[in-house]
Scaffold this active site. Structure first.
Site, PDB file in Angstrom:
ATOM      1  N   GLY A   1     -13.240 -19.719  -0.663  1.00 41.97           N
ATOM      2  CA  GLY A   1     -11.937 -20.358  -0.593  1.00 41.97           C
ATOM      3  C   GLY A   1     -12.040 -21.864  -0.434  1.00 41.97           C
ATOM      4  CG  ASP A  37     -12.945 -17.022   7.521  1.00 42.50           C
ATOM      5  OD1 ASP A  37     -12.143 -16.076   7.374  1.00 42.50           O
ATOM      6  OD2 ASP A  37     -13.320 -17.747   6.585  1.00 42.50           O
TER       7      ASP A  37
END
Lengths: 362, 373
Positions: free
Chosen positions: B25, B134
């Site tokens: 990302g 994450d």
């Protein structure tokens, strides 16, 4: 730093925290702050240019190797001529092992755990074709995570056929065959040094036989079990074997690591007997024996000895993976036990056996 | 999207770019060769390429943890033109890719092995007072072998960067749910995000990593995300929180394999403890390790094979519930029983499987037999 002014400049990313953390032999070690990654690292350099080959060997060995028990290398610093002037390596902040011998008697598990990690390091080295040549207590230290790491690869060499020029290495750790002029470097020499480390971790002083030159000239050193009587026999035997005067009798490092790993998980296995989707019996350190009798189809007795699940008695017509069981056989991690001879067909009863395979957790 | 470094690019006279690997990302990932140390390494650079304090902070956090289950941080560099970090090269692929390209789901033993190793990495990070924030399968590197032997947590670096992107996207999402698009960083993190993240992202701490680990464990065991993906996941977690209870369906294969009944119930209890709504009720990483230590699973080597025979009828016409597997490498053919097959439906000839093998007569016996894609 000591000695003549260095012929290189440290890149500006590094600032010196301690210019002379250690020095000795032909080089020195400084503690630096890597400002790019905001962490402390070690900078190792060679002062005496005649020994720069030593640094180069160390850089090569550390770059080639990925082992959780060997120190990480991050950077090399070159001098103005493009020669390697120093290297930046991981700074180990965990414990050292210089006074470990005072704990060993109280904690045989910690002792074996330490030896296991050292054996794993040597095994990784040898698998990568590297002989360390200078394994000693002073070259072992823990990382902050409590993982033992081996460092100081200045003497390391590719395995096989390498001749010693000047018998470098630390004397008491040197194998007897190293005292012969022009001795060829072999992995067995690291295994010998492992055995000497085992003594250094167990007792404050060496047995005199180890200090002779060559070592054990007068007689073979006594068993390690004299220093640590509580050590399991198979481990004591292995350590004693690693100190064999004849290098061919020393076990490979991978065998040392495998057996130590096995002993470290002793008593932590579980064995489950499962029939028709439910566990009918579990063996463990708490319940070490079971007798399974299924109608008149057969009877099986299994005992857990801390390492394996062993058949202690069995009747004819009881099979594991279709092999008739006999007393003394070891059940595999996973097998199907059949009660009843093949002629009985659907009247036979099946029990699955599963045992855990715990790993050493560091 | 244009890649920042072409193959052959030499960074700071030291890192020679071999190939573009992929883009997450927030970053581009390259395989490179470290010329100084003559070894392979990985270069990661923020997608926008610019100097970024958060990218650097993340690299520093990664550099603070050194553990066999965490990819080592080797180097970091920034100037006016480039910013990158250099990481240990872990041969293999990330767990997300392995799951989507190789597996339908993992048998409980293999899942336990993966969870055990991730828990060790988390414990080490948490011990150093670092929260990953994450954690998801694409941030776990695994070796390409059938045993998933090497498992290393990575991307602490990117996590720090993602964190602020996520925080921004989260506030936008609260304003307008349509902002959760496929390109957003938030999307990849959503299925693993603990409920407290939605109420107070900034103060969510280590328990959010444990929640994520529980979600990964569920995904490994069932092949499905526990709460679904995207907006569905958010809605499901919100609904669970409102109801005060997490209602997760057990993986479909649970209860159908005699040999792993006990392991299934033990690991299920562990998954549920990690996916506790109240962060205070979740186990610590250390407690997860201890629970994994007590799981009864085998870590014997796995091999790759193909089913070459299954269900040959007896003379009576009744089909056997047994078959044979041919090893893809050694070509030896071993026996297996249908009850050891982890897949959907009955085994079929031609299916690719991974398996461990144990001595037996007249053939060695495979167990477990895990269906591969």
């Amino acid at each position: 730093m000591n000695g003549p002014a260095p012929t290189f400049e440290l890149p500006s990313r590094y600032s010196v925290l301690d210019a002379n953390l250690a020095s000795g032999g032909f080089g020195s070690v400084a503690k630096l702050q890597d400002r790019f990654l905001d962490r402390a690292v070690l900078f190792k350099t060679i002062i005496d240019a005649d020994h720069s080959d030593q640094l180069l060997r160390e850089v090569r060995a550390l770059s080639r190797l990925r082992s959780r028990h060997v120190v990480d290398i991050y950077d090399v610093i070159q001098d103005r001529n493009g020669q390697i002037a120093g290297m930046v390596i991981e700074y180990l902040t965990g414990r050292d092992y210089s006074s470990f011998h005072s704990e060993a008697a109280k904690n045989a598990y910690a002792y074996m755990r330490t030896l296991y990690q050292l054996a794993a390091a040597i095994s990784d080295l040898h698998a990568a074709g590297i002989v360390h040549r200078d394994i000693k207590l002073e070259n072992l230290k823990d990382s902050a995570a409590g993982i033992l790491k081996l460092f100081d690869f200045g003497l390391s060499s590719p395995t096989g056929g390498y001749q010693t020029v000047n018998n470098r290495g630390t004397y008491v750790y040197a194998a007897p065959e190293l005292f012969v002029k022009g001795a060829t470097i072999t992995p067995e020499m690291d295994v010998y040094a492992f055995g000497v480390c085992a003594w250094a971790l167990a007792a404050p002083t060496w047995p005199t036989e180890l200090c002779e030159r060559p070592p054990q000239s007068s007689s073979k050193v006594c068993s390690i079990s004299k220093a640590l009587p509580q050590l399991p026999t198979e481990i004591a035997n292995l350590i004693d074997l690693s100190l064999s005067v004849d290098p061919r009798e020393r076990p490979p490092a991978s065998d040392l690591a495998t057996l130590l790993a096995k002993v470290l998980v002793r008593n932590s296995h579980r064995g489950n007997f499962i029939e028709s989707n439910r566990s009918i019996y579990e063996l463990s350190q708490q319940k070490t024996g079971v007798k399974l009798t299924i109608g008149n189809l057969g009877e099986l007795r299994v005992a857990y000895d801390g390492l394996v699940f062993r058949v202690t008695a069995v009747s004819v017509g009881v099979y594991a993976n279709n092999v008739q069981l006999a007393a003394g056989m070891v059940l595999h991690d996973s097998c199907v036990l059949t009660f009843g001879q093949p002629a009985l067909g659907a009247q036979r009863q099946f029990v699955s056996f599963f045992s855990s395979h715990p790993e050493v957790v560091l | 999207m244009a890649q920042r470094f072409a193959p052959g690019t030499l960074l700071i006279d030291r890192y020679l770019i071999d190939s573009y690997h992929n883009a997450g990302g927030m970053q581009e990932v390259y395989r490179c060769h470290d010329i100084s140390l003559d070894r392979p390494a990985v270069v990661k650079t923020p997608k926008d390429g610019v100097k970024d304090r958060r990218f650097r902070r993340g690299a520093e956090m990664g550099a603070r943890v050194n553990h066999p289950n965490i990819a080592a941080t080797y180097d970091y560099y920034e100037d006016e033109d480039v910013t990158f970090l250099v990481e240990e090269f872990v041969p293999g692929r990330d767990l997300g890719r392995r799951l989507s390209s190789d597996y339908y789901f993992l048998d409980p033993g293999l899942a336990a092995h993966v969870v055990h190793h991730i828990a060790r990495a988390l414990h080490e990070a948490h011990r150093a007072e670092i929260c990953h924030r994450d954690l998801k399968p694409s941030n776990v590197m695994v070796s390409d072998d059938a045993s998933l032997y090497t498992i290393k947590l990575t991307d602490f670096g990117i996590a720090k960067l993602a964190e602020s992107a996520i925080a921004t996207e989260m506030s936008e999402w609260k304003r307008d749910e349509a902002t959760l698009t496929t390109s957003s960083t938030l999307l990849g993190a959503v299925p693993y995000m603990a409920p407290e993240c939605w109420s107070d992202w900034k103060s969510a701490g280590q328990p959010m990593d444990i929640w994520a680990l529980g979600c990964i464990a569920y995904q490994l065991l069932s092949g499905n995300l526990p709460f679904g993906g995207g907006a569905v996941a958010i809605a499901n977690v919100v609904r669970a929180e409102a109801a005060g209870i997490v209602n997760l369906q057990k993986p479909a294969t649970f209860g159908t394999h005699a040999s792993t009944i006990k392991l299934e119930s033990d690991i299920w209890a562990l998954v549920l403890s990690c996916i506790a709504l109240d962060p205070a009720n979740r186990p610590s990483a250390k407690q997860v390790i201890e629970a994994c230590d007590a799981l009864c699973y085998s870590s014997s080597e796995r091999m790759l094979g193909e089913i070459i025979e299954y269900g040959i009828p007896y003379d009576s016409g009744v089909k056997r519930k047994t078959g044979r597997i041919r090893n893809l490498v050694s070509k030896s053919a071993d026996f297996f029983h249908g009850s050891e097959f982890y897949g959907s439906g009955i085994p079929k000839v031609g299916q690719k499987v991974s398996y461990s093998v144990y001595p037996g007569a007249p053939w060695d016996r495979c167990s477990p037999v895990l269906l591969l894609r």
